[in-house]
Design an enzyme around this catalytic site. Structure first.
Site, short mmCIF file in Angstrom:
data_model
loop_
_atom_site.label_atom_id
_atom_site.label_comp_id
_atom_site.label_asym_id
_atom_site.label_seq_id
_atom_site.Cartn_x
_atom_site.Cartn_y
_atom_site.Cartn_z
CB VAL A 71 -0.88 0.02 1.27
CG1 VAL A 71 -1.74 1.26 1.34
CG2 VAL A 71 -1.74 -1.24 1.34
CB CYS A 72 0.86 4.35 -2.00
SG CYS A 72 1.69 5.96 -2.02
#
Length: 122
Positions: A71-72
């Site tokens: 996940v960024c």
């Protein structure tokens, strides 16, 4: 042929469910693939999202795949989602990153794009 599933759609979107369906099909076929959660799709990694028992939970469905779920980190923090390390670093009172998801930098996305034969964005 390796596939990168680039998630950008909100978990409330039907498009997010289509992406999960593709991931499930690729896994069933033992086809190489990876996923990256970016923009509003990072909401799927929020452990504090509540859904009624009669609704399918997209977070749980991704977790069931037993794959890496990057996940960024910037997109997640901007939307109120953090792991323990970032909670401490940014002086937040708690973490809420769902189990099996991990916060990573955009360098991970660049590497995934470079090593994939195709990118499909949802």
């Amino acid at each position: 042929m390796s596939t990168l599933i680039l998630m950008t759609s909100s978990p409330s979107s039907i498009i997010a469910w289509h992406a999960l369906g593709l991931a499930q099909a690729l896994k069933k076929e033992d086809a190489p693939f990876s996923v990256f959660f970016y923009q509003d799709s990072v909401y799927v990694a929020n452990a504090l999202t509540w859904l009624p028992d009669d609704q399918r939970n997209l977070t749980h469905e991704w977790q069931k795949l037993n794959i890496r779920l990057p996940v960024c980190v910037s997109a997640a923090l901007n939307r109120g989602i953090t792991d323990q390390d970032n909670a401490i670093r940014h002086q937040l009172t708690q973490s809420n990153l769902a189990e099996s998801f991990e916060l990573v930098g955009l360098g991970e996305l660049a590497g995934a794009i470079e090593s994939s034969d195709r990118v499909i964005q949802f």
